[in-house]
Design a protein around this motif. Sequence first.
Motif: not given
Length: 539
Positions: A137-139, A163-167
């Motif tokens: 996982v990467a932000f 997986w990428v965390i996107i806001v």
Amino acid sequence: MQAGIIALLLACTSLNLVAADKKTQLAKVPADSLQAINPNELRMHLEFLASDQLGGRYTLSPNFAVAAQYLATRLKSYGFKGAGENGSYMQNFEVITVKPDAPKSSLTATIAGQSADYAYGDFTNSGTRAGTFEGGVAFVGYGISAPRLNHDDYSGVDVKGKWVIIVRGAPKDVDPSKLKDEESGQEAAKAHGAIGLITVPTSTNFANNMKTDAFKQRVLQQESVRLAFNNDKKLPGVTLGPAIAEKLLAQMDLTFDTIAAKLKNGEPLASKALNASVKATIALNVATVRTQNVVATLDGTDPQLKDEYVTFSAHYDHLKTGVNGDIYHGADDDGSGTTSVLTIAHALAMHPPRRPVFIIFHAGEELGLLGSQYNTDDSPVIPLDKILVDLNIDMIGRSKAAGDTSEANKQLTDKDTIYLIGADKISAELNTISESTNAEFEKMKLDYLLNDPNHPDRIYFRSDHWNYAKHGVPIIFYFDGIHVDYHKPTDTVDKIDFDKMARVDRLVFETGWRIANLDHRLKKDAATATAVAAGANSR
Ligand SMILES: [Zn+2]
């Protein structure tokens, strides 16, 4: 011969011209066409389109085709040709409905060496791809990769196989309306080798809401609808509940409150590879449904200009009937726009302008601008480089009563005011023509409050014009503002201000008429034209 007839001939034959600026001559507008845009004609269409008998206009409902046939029949009677396959008035396309198969879905998160299994509800599906997906996982903050705009959330972090965390949102130094598809969201993540998208709650409110049984019940029933085309190329997506999300955010010293504050101020968000991995098994029930945009053209009078279309658009769909049988009439949203474009089409057919006219009623707008996305990203009925402008009408039928200080109607415009969005974004000349035409004819108050792409309500991205604008087509979006009946069964015909609607429609007609009769092709601003050309080539 009667006087009236002589005036008509004058209007048709000589196309009297007035000066917008030193160089540009603008066509005079035929009086009888303007008279055809009147409250009576508008009410006639809207009372059918927003009737109980039609039962709402949900894209996936059987009645929806009845509304489509009504529009097609009218356009045909005005002399418009079908622009769909084999001269049909329908542009058919497929959407998929996606429902979670919760018992067969599961997720394992390993955070700082601690593994835990989660059932559906503690996480939810947010994509359209089923299967088992596993990776680190990467932000990546806003997930924007646009070096040309001096912003790249992917520089300095390797997301291959992760997986990428996107806001959602954009930092204040980036104008989101200038972003190309591949510079954000799905496309940017895919381009950098990510295997899936993770969404997290970005406020304590939302996080607490996700903890409730009501939320967990609702997500089990949740049906998302997407375009069918190139679905298999999409990345899977999951939304993580607060139990998982807060542990991941903690690795960046973020909490739901601190991230909410940063998003509100458009503050930069540092990207980081996290000490975590996620394995998700997503099981979905997917069904394919056929639907249609309604499409028609009117030939212009000047064969030299046959490849330069002026487009008028609205969305003829609205919301699903409630489980309790409540009909969502959508008189304003977007019955008013659909009725307006139909009436403007009638007025145009009375005196076809020099350039051809393209009318498109979009389906699936409420489901995520699906009909316009299909027409612009997959199979344009009219090649986009032949479209000079899209005049999009979505909600223009309401006016705030004098003395109404209610919070719910705060944004709603009064009877003499209308919001214009996007007029100056891609063609300064379009904005000039719009302003000078209004000053000459309707003299309405044109409010540009929502014209800012960074406005918190992001109205610039929330109707079909956006799918044309993102490809560099100049647009104007006409809008009356969010009001107390927005997306409620109470959005009914009895609350519509038909005088305001007729006045806005005459302005839209006059603006489109003048562009269709211009002595040159509507100019696009150099910067936009190059950027878009570059973007279009890379799509
Ligand atoms: Zn709408």
